[in-house]
Design a protein around this motif. Structure first.
Motif: not given
Lengths: 137, 206
Positions: B1-9
């Motif tokens: 999975m790619t990096e996300s711009v959102f803070d993740q749980p």
């Protein structure tokens, strides 16, 4: 374009929305208020919670059936209730009301369905009923 | 999975979310909902902001209810939610496009069942009353109060603003908030009428 809403306002709106939906605590607390004929404010006082946290409490997901009491207590603690036990008791009561209501509703649906069927089945269909059932075996 | 711009749980939070843990679900909502709200508002500047917030709330409620359907190892939760959100917002865009022209017409018709009940036949009146009674179960509390006032033919802005205040709804721009709430209510009425096989036009008596 950015929203004028800050995170608190967005979450506040979410909790109010969720409180009206299936699978969230608000629906159960509303049913209890109606059954016990108490106001929103009385219920809030019983749990010992401020207005903001009471909104959050109502927008929390329901406890899981397999660990109902434990989850109810954790919800009460997460929402900073001064009397978590009152909330746990309220949820247990709401669950029992819900069960009774569901049983009553199933029973009345059964009666309605069979009354309807009895009223509209033609005589020849009733005569054929045992043959049809045997055919399905 | 790619990096996300959102803070993740955290992975633990996601496992508990899927298991239906109410505290984990609340934690995930608190982390992701404001971020996705801002993302959606920035990406859909042509849609009304309050409609977007309402749609974000809807998909979060559906995801919380069906928590076990999400599979953490297949996609990030934000990706999953954005996919649901895009589908809903596409529907919303279509609805708004087709309905914006006849909002005023329907608002006027909404007053008919109360004000002109003597001129309609009994089965039609009963169908309408049953529909509006059922509707109250599907509407948010402030929408129920709006519907009641609209059916009574209330025109005063203040009366509608009072409802928003009573339900702790935003009132920073009262005119805008009242108009949007009425539009959203009529959209909901139409959607549910269509699902039940009625035309809103028929139910409103136009």
């Amino acid at each position: 374009m950015t929203t004028n809403f800050n995170d608190d306002a967005i979450l506040n709106e979410w909790y109010q929305y969720a409180a009206e939906k299936e699978a969230f605590v608000g629906i159960w607390l509303r049913m209890l208020r109606e059954r016990q004929k108490i106001t929103h404010e009385q219920q809030q006082r019983d749990f010992g919670v401020n207005g903001q946290e009471f909104i959050r409490l109502q927008g929390m997901p329901l406890p899981r059936p397999n660990q109902f009491t434990r989850d109810a207590r954790r919800i009460a603690e997460a929402c900073h209730l001064t009397d978590p036990s009152a909330f746990v008791q309220a949820m247990l009561l709401a669950r029992s009301f819900g069960r009774n209501q569901s049983q009553e509703s199933t029973a009345s649906q059964f009666v309605a369905r069979h009354s309807y069927q009895a009223a509209y089945d033609a005589d020849e269909d009733l005569d054929k009923l045992s043959d049809e059932n045997e055919g399905e075996k | 999975m790619t990096e996300s711009v959102f803070d993740q749980p955290t992975p633990e939070q996601l496992d508990d979310f899927v298991a239906g843990d109410p505290i984990a679900i609340d934690g995930v909502v608190r982390l992701l909902l404001p971020q996705l709200c801002r993302w959606a508002i920035a990406h859909y500047p042509n849609l009304p902001e309050d409609e977007i917030r309402s749609t974000v709330n809807l998909i979060f409620a559906e995801t919380c209810l069906n928590h076990a359907r999400y599979t953490p190892h297949k996609s990030k939760l934000t990706t999953y939610l954005i996919w649901l959100l895009k589908l809903r917002l596409a529907d919303l865009y279509k609805d708004i496009k087709s309905e914006s022209s006849d909002f005023a017409h329907h608002e006027k018709l909404l007053q008919t069942p109360y004000n002109d009940s003597s001129t309609i036949d009994t089965p039609t009146r009963l169908t309408r009353e049953a529909f509006f009674q059922d509707m109250t179960l599907l509407l948010d509390a402030h929408e129920q109060d709006f519907l009641e006032l609209m059916r009574k033919g209330e025109k005063s802005l203040q009366a509608f603003v009072a409802i928003l205040v009573r339900h702790s709804r935003p009132t920073s721009n009262p005119d805008h908030e009242v108009k949007n709430t009425k539009e959203r209510l009529i959209r909901k009425l139409r959607h549910i009428a269509n699902e039940q096989g009625y035309s809103l036009q028929d139910l409103l008596g136009g």
